[in-house]
Scaffold this active site. Structure first.
Site, PDB file in Angstrom:
ATOM      1  N   ASP A  74       0.914  -1.378   0.073  1.00 23.22           N
ATOM      2  CA  ASP A  74      -0.077   0.065  -0.110  1.00 23.22           C
ATOM      3  C   ASP A  74       1.027   1.189   0.219  1.00 23.22           C
ATOM      4  O   ASP A  74       2.068   1.170   0.377  1.00 23.22           O
ATOM      5  CB  ASP A  74      -1.079  -0.071   1.221  1.00 23.22           C
ATOM      6  CG  ASP A  74      -2.120   0.970   1.315  1.00 23.22           C
ATOM      7  OD1 ASP A  74      -2.617   1.443  -0.027  1.00 23.22           O
ATOM      8  OD2 ASP A  74      -2.725   1.258   2.122  1.00 23.22           O
ATOM      9  N   HIS A  81       2.660   3.892  -8.896  1.00 27.94           N
ATOM     10  CA  HIS A  81       2.438   2.649  -9.228  1.00 27.94           C
ATOM     11  C   HIS A  81       3.552   2.090  -9.955  1.00 27.94           C
ATOM     12  O   HIS A  81       4.120   0.911  -9.879  1.00 27.94           O
ATOM     13  CB  HIS A  81       1.149   2.505 -10.128  1.00 27.94           C
ATOM     14  CG  HIS A  81      -0.060   2.746  -9.259  1.00 27.94           C
ATOM     15  ND1 HIS A  81      -0.279   2.378  -8.084  1.00 27.94           N
ATOM     16  CD2 HIS A  81      -1.296   3.592  -9.564  1.00 27.94           C
ATOM     17  CE1 HIS A  81      -1.556   2.878  -7.643  1.00 27.94           C
ATOM     18  NE2 HIS A  81      -2.156   3.546  -8.428  1.00 27.94           N
ATOM     19  N   LEU A 109      11.109 -20.120  -5.097  1.00 32.97           N
ATOM     20  CA  LEU A 109      10.063 -19.116  -4.653  1.00 32.97           C
ATOM     21  C   LEU A 109       8.854 -19.327  -5.615  1.00 32.97           C
ATOM     22  O   LEU A 109       8.698 -19.223  -6.596  1.00 32.97           O
ATOM     23  CB  LEU A 109      10.461 -17.488  -4.626  1.00 32.97           C
ATOM     24  CG  LEU A 109       9.558 -16.728  -3.759  1.00 32.97           C
ATOM     25  CD1 LEU A 109       9.408 -16.854  -2.373  1.00 32.97           C
ATOM     26  CD2 LEU A 109       9.877 -15.356  -4.264  1.00 32.97           C
TER      27      LEU A 109
HETATM   28  C1  IPE Z   1      -5.323  -2.578  -0.312  1.00 36.08           C
HETATM   29  O1  IPE Z   1      -5.091  -1.298  -0.395  1.00 36.08           O
HETATM   30  C2  IPE Z   1      -5.290  -3.342  -1.713  1.00 36.08           C
HETATM   31  C3  IPE Z   1      -4.067  -3.525  -2.331  1.00 36.08           C
HETATM   32  C4  IPE Z   1      -2.787  -3.169  -1.672  1.00 36.08           C
HETATM   33  C5  IPE Z   1      -4.083  -4.070  -3.459  1.00 36.08           C
HETATM   34  P1  IPE Z   1      -6.409  -0.409  -0.536  1.00 36.08           P
HETATM   35  O2  IPE Z   1      -5.486   1.090  -0.775  1.00 36.08           O
HETATM   36  O3  IPE Z   1      -7.139  -0.679  -1.659  1.00 36.08           O
HETATM   37  O4  IPE Z   1      -6.793  -0.487   0.798  1.00 36.08           O
HETATM   38  P2  IPE Z   1      -7.822   0.743   1.690  1.00 36.08           P
HETATM   39  O5  IPE Z   1      -8.739   1.163   0.581  1.00 36.08           O
HETATM   40  O6  IPE Z   1      -6.846   1.690   2.096  1.00 36.08           O
HETATM   41  O7  IPE Z   1      -8.373  -0.144   2.766  1.00 36.08           O
HETATM   42  C1  IPE Z   2      -1.391   0.237  -3.353  1.00 36.56           C
HETATM   43  O1  IPE Z   2      -1.317   1.900  -3.394  1.00 36.56           O
HETATM   44  C2  IPE Z   2      -1.592  -0.042  -4.807  1.00 36.56           C
HETATM   45  C3  IPE Z   2      -3.165  -0.492  -5.069  1.00 36.56           C
HETATM   46  C4  IPE Z   2      -3.976  -0.668  -4.342  1.00 36.56           C
HETATM   47  C5  IPE Z   2      -3.214  -0.784  -6.363  1.00 36.56           C
HETATM   48  P1  IPE Z   2      -2.330   2.929  -3.252  1.00 36.56           P
HETATM   49  O2  IPE Z   2      -2.947   3.405  -4.746  1.00 36.56           O
HETATM   50  O3  IPE Z   2      -3.832   2.351  -2.669  1.00 36.56           O
HETATM   51  O4  IPE Z   2      -1.796   3.937  -2.671  1.00 36.56           O
HETATM   52  P2  IPE Z   2      -2.447   4.850  -1.406  1.00 36.56           P
HETATM   53  O5  IPE Z   2      -3.009   4.070  -0.527  1.00 36.56           O
HETATM   54  O6  IPE Z   2      -3.613   5.689  -2.164  1.00 36.56           O
HETATM   55  O7  IPE Z   2      -1.412   5.966  -1.111  1.00 36.56           O
HETATM   56 MG    MG Z   3      -3.950   2.271  -0.594  1.00 38.45          MG
END
Ligand code: IPE
Ligand code: IPE
Ligand code: MG
Length: 254
Positions: free
Chosen positions: A25, A42, A136
């Protein structure tokens, strides 16, 4: 077990997790903190996957399960979804040499039929190309939701009951585990980056006794040192599964 090198040389091999799961995240926040578009976050996050996978393979871990795109992430703006799906395809094709060099086998869990055709084709091909690698298991959770996984498992079991192949009394924890997308060892350690103290619908059944580690580092900043810090934290944990470890006899209550 491979040579663990200087970073973790003092940790005995049996104190490392065999299955590590990560909620990757914070890509968006990493980019926003730098005045960049979320999509740059990303891109940077995709690079981190290579670093972490290579180190987990080197350390001899059996499985690395990465939460890459959730069932709920389909709610995001279409432009971000389109970007992520194109990035996924590029990543899957671009990682093939690294998977081969590190003997890594790619697998995936989730509602994979929901992926766009181009990403799905790249996924299927990379899975096939790496299927004989014996190191792995890199498992990508894509269009993955733990509740959706349980719904899918219960539908399969319900169909078997309706067909008379299975009795309700036959359902036990082992059968439910075996009915999930990828039966196998539950994660020993779950890491979440970017500081949120929640599970966000990841592996709900499988993490019942998994150790947790949350770091404030956003995923693009999760480097080998961060990985080692998580593994060191895990090595200090005592896993009790509801039982007692080294409890003196007279400490046991009625
Ligand atoms: C969890 O992250 C999903 C992934 C890392 C793919 P999100 O950014 O979607 O989660 P929330 O919305 O903060 O709970
Ligand atoms: C995690 O990063 C990647 C995905 C969920 C695809 P986020 O896109 O959720 O990044 P934040 O949480 O908004 O910083
Ligand atoms: Mg996120």
């Amino acid at each position: 077990m491979s040579d663990r090198g200087s970073g973790l040389a003092d940790i005995p091999a049996d104190k490392l997790p065999r299955h590590l799961a990560i909620i990757m995240d914070g890509n968006g926040r990493w980019a926003q903190q730098r005045g960049l578009l979320r999509t740059s976050g990303h891109d940077a996050g995709a690079k981190t996957i290579r670093t972490v996978t290579t180190e987990c393979a080197r350390l001899g871990l059996e499985q690395l399960t990465l939460y890459a795109f959730s069932h709920e992430n389909w709610k995001r703006p279409q432009r971000e979804i389109d970007y992520l799906m194109r990035l996924l395809k590029r990543f899957l094709i671009g990682e093939r040499p690294t998977l081969a060099e590190n003997d890594v086998r790619l697998t995936a869990i989730g509602r994979l039929d929901s992926l766009p055709d181009a990403a799905r084709a790249a996924l299927d091909e990379t899975i096939a190309l790496s299927a004989d690698n014996g190191g792995l298991n890199l498992c990508l959770a894509l269009s993955y939701g733990a509740r959706a996984e349980l719904v899918d498992a219960f539908r399969v079991l319900g169909t078997r009951i309706a067909a008379g192949e299975l009795a309700p009394e036959d359902i036990d924890e082992a059968l439910i585990s075996a009915s999930l997308y990828q039966p196998g060892r539950d994660p020993d350690l779950l890491v979440r980056t970017a500081g949120e103290m929640r599970v966000s619908n990841f592996l709900l059944w499988q993490i019942s006794y998994t150790e947790l580690h949350v770091t404030d580092a956003c995923w693009p900043d999760f480097d080998v040192a961060e990985l080692h810090a998580a593994l060191r934290a895990y090595a200090t944990r005592t896993r009790k599964y509801g039982g007692l470890v080294d409890a003196p006899r007279d400490a046991v209550g009625p």
